[in-house]
Scaffold this motif. Sequence first.
Motif, PDB file in Angstrom:
ATOM      1  N   THR A   1     -16.757   6.905   7.670  1.00 37.65           N
ATOM      2  CA  THR A   1     -17.062   5.479   7.577  1.00 37.65           C
ATOM      3  C   THR A   1     -16.619   4.942   6.220  1.00 37.65           C
ATOM      4  OG1 THR A   1     -18.805   3.850   7.964  1.00 37.65           O
ATOM      5  CG2 THR A   1     -19.426   5.812   6.749  1.00 37.65           C
ATOM      6  N   TRP A   2     -16.516   3.634   6.139  1.00 41.27           N
ATOM      7  CA  TRP A   2     -16.047   2.974   4.923  1.00 41.27           C
ATOM      8  C   TRP A   2     -17.051   3.143   3.785  1.00 41.27           C
ATOM      9  CZ3 TRP A   2     -11.314   0.935   4.168  1.00 41.27           C
ATOM     10  CH2 TRP A   2     -10.516   0.775   5.299  1.00 41.27           C
ATOM     11  N   LEU A   3     -16.502   3.311   2.585  1.00 38.42           N
ATOM     12  CA  LEU A   3     -17.294   3.475   1.365  1.00 38.42           C
ATOM     13  C   LEU A   3     -16.921   2.350   0.401  1.00 38.42           C
ATOM     14  CD1 LEU A   3     -19.188   5.261  -0.406  1.00 38.42           C
ATOM     15  CD2 LEU A   3     -17.121   6.484  -1.135  1.00 38.42           C
ATOM     16  N   TYR A   4     -17.934   1.726  -0.193  1.00 37.65           N
ATOM     17  CA  TYR A   4     -17.723   0.564  -1.066  1.00 37.65           C
ATOM     18  C   TYR A   4     -18.398   0.772  -2.419  1.00 37.65           C
ATOM     19  CZ  TYR A   4     -16.832  -1.587   3.475  1.00 37.65           C
ATOM     20  OH  TYR A   4     -16.345  -1.870   4.722  1.00 37.65           O
ATOM     21  N   GLY A   5     -17.809   0.185  -3.453  1.00 34.57           N
ATOM     22  CA  GLY A   5     -18.464   0.074  -4.748  1.00 34.57           C
ATOM     23  C   GLY A   5     -19.218  -1.241  -4.764  1.00 34.57           C
ATOM     24  N   VAL A   6     -20.525  -1.182  -4.991  1.00 32.37           N
ATOM     25  CA  VAL A   6     -21.373  -2.364  -4.926  1.00 32.37           C
ATOM     26  C   VAL A   6     -22.038  -2.583  -6.284  1.00 32.37           C
ATOM     27  CG1 VAL A   6     -23.285  -3.496  -3.732  1.00 32.37           C
ATOM     28  CG2 VAL A   6     -21.821  -1.877  -2.492  1.00 32.37           C
ATOM     29  N   ALA A   7     -21.992  -3.820  -6.773  1.00 33.52           N
ATOM     30  CA  ALA A   7     -22.624  -4.180  -8.046  1.00 33.52           C
ATOM     31  C   ALA A   7     -23.910  -4.944  -7.773  1.00 33.52           C
ATOM     32  CB  ALA A   7     -21.673  -5.042  -8.875  1.00 33.52           C
ATOM     33  N   PHE A   8     -24.936  -4.608  -8.532  1.00 36.09           N
ATOM     34  CA  PHE A   8     -26.240  -5.257  -8.431  1.00 36.09           C
ATOM     35  C   PHE A   8     -26.650  -5.794  -9.795  1.00 36.09           C
ATOM     36  CE2 PHE A   8     -26.112  -1.882  -5.297  1.00 36.09           C
ATOM     37  CZ  PHE A   8     -26.617  -2.475  -4.156  1.00 36.09           C
ATOM     38  N   LYS A   9     -27.316  -6.937  -9.807  1.00 37.08           N
ATOM     39  CA  LYS A   9     -27.942  -7.424 -11.037  1.00 37.08           C
ATOM     40  C   LYS A   9     -29.133  -6.535 -11.325  1.00 37.08           C
ATOM     41  CE  LYS A   9     -26.882 -12.281 -10.220  1.00 37.08           C
ATOM     42  NZ  LYS A   9     -27.490 -13.596  -9.941  1.00 37.08           N
ATOM     43  N   GLY A  10     -29.316  -6.222 -12.590  1.00 37.20           N
ATOM     44  CA  GLY A  10     -30.453  -5.386 -12.967  1.00 37.20           C
ATOM     45  C   GLY A  10     -31.779  -5.995 -12.556  1.00 37.20           C
ATOM     46  N   THR A  11     -31.893  -7.299 -12.643  1.00 37.20           N
ATOM     47  CA  THR A  11     -33.147  -7.953 -12.269  1.00 37.20           C
ATOM     48  C   THR A  11     -33.427  -7.835 -10.771  1.00 37.20           C
ATOM     49  OG1 THR A  11     -31.938 -10.051 -12.182  1.00 37.20           O
ATOM     50  CG2 THR A  11     -33.182  -9.595 -14.201  1.00 37.20           C
TER      51      THR A  11
ATOM     52  N   ARG B   1     -24.129  -0.217 -10.593  1.00 37.88           N
ATOM     53  CA  ARG B   1     -23.072  -0.073  -9.596  1.00 37.88           C
ATOM     54  C   ARG B   1     -23.293   1.220  -8.829  1.00 37.88           C
ATOM     55  NH1 ARG B   1     -21.775  -3.268 -13.295  1.00 37.88           N
ATOM     56  NH2 ARG B   1     -20.245  -4.907 -13.125  1.00 37.88           N
ATOM     57  N   LEU B   2     -23.262   1.099  -7.498  1.00 37.13           N
ATOM     58  CA  LEU B   2     -23.450   2.242  -6.621  1.00 37.13           C
ATOM     59  C   LEU B   2     -22.314   2.299  -5.608  1.00 37.13           C
ATOM     60  CD1 LEU B   2     -27.245   1.778  -5.765  1.00 37.13           C
ATOM     61  CD2 LEU B   2     -26.274   3.467  -7.330  1.00 37.13           C
ATOM     62  N   ASP B   3     -21.905   3.493  -5.239  1.00 37.48           N
ATOM     63  CA  ASP B   3     -20.979   3.665  -4.121  1.00 37.48           C
ATOM     64  C   ASP B   3     -21.827   3.866  -2.874  1.00 37.48           C
ATOM     65  OD1 ASP B   3     -18.730   3.398  -5.683  1.00 37.48           O
ATOM     66  OD2 ASP B   3     -18.485   5.546  -5.999  1.00 37.48           O
ATOM     67  N   LEU B   4     -21.660   2.968  -1.896  1.00 36.91           N
ATOM     68  CA  LEU B   4     -22.511   2.961  -0.709  1.00 36.91           C
ATOM     69  C   LEU B   4     -21.678   2.868   0.558  1.00 36.91           C
ATOM     70  CD1 LEU B   4     -25.255   0.496  -2.004  1.00 36.91           C
ATOM     71  CD2 LEU B   4     -25.376   2.994  -1.905  1.00 36.91           C
ATOM     72  N   TRP B   5     -22.116   3.571   1.580  1.00 40.59           N
ATOM     73  CA  TRP B   5     -21.416   3.584   2.862  1.00 40.59           C
ATOM     74  C   TRP B   5     -21.787   2.364   3.695  1.00 40.59           C
ATOM     75  CZ3 TRP B   5     -22.068   7.797  -0.007  1.00 40.59           C
ATOM     76  CH2 TRP B   5     -21.043   8.744  -0.034  1.00 40.59           C
ATOM     77  N   GLU B   6     -20.868   1.952   4.544  1.00 37.43           N
ATOM     78  CA  GLU B   6     -21.009   0.752   5.357  1.00 37.43           C
ATOM     79  C   GLU B   6     -22.315   0.685   6.162  1.00 37.43           C
ATOM     80  OE1 GLU B   6     -17.264  -1.194   6.803  1.00 37.43           O
ATOM     81  OE2 GLU B   6     -18.131  -0.575   8.730  1.00 37.43           O
TER      82      GLU B   6
END
Length: 112
Positions: free
Chosen positions: A77-87, A101-106
């Motif tokens: 399955t697709w894997l993405y780099g996802v950015a989150f605000k710390g808050t 930032r986390l690498d997360l699957w679809e």
Amino acid sequence: KAEDVAAALAKGGPVERPETTPAAFKVGDRIRTKVMHPEGHTRLPRYARGCEGVIEAVHGVHVFPDTNARGDGEQPTWLYGVAFKGTDIWGPDSDPKLSLRLDLWEPYLDRL
């Protein structure tokens, strides 16, 4: 040979797989991680469940560790780099300059 095992394991194995479906997300898409409580293995950290983020990278198709760890096959399955605000991760009283930032699957992601 027995003496080659450690070196072979240290190399790891390729986990990229061919694309069989189009990616559901692209760079810039806003997502929310799923709130889930699987009995077995998952690479979606509990602290990041139900959080909003932005796709920053599309890493291609990779072995899905959740199913592979259960013995249910690779189910690439697709894997993405996802950015989150710390808050959004650590709450409104955290430093607003922090991010994660986390690498997360679809299967972990929903479109906002």
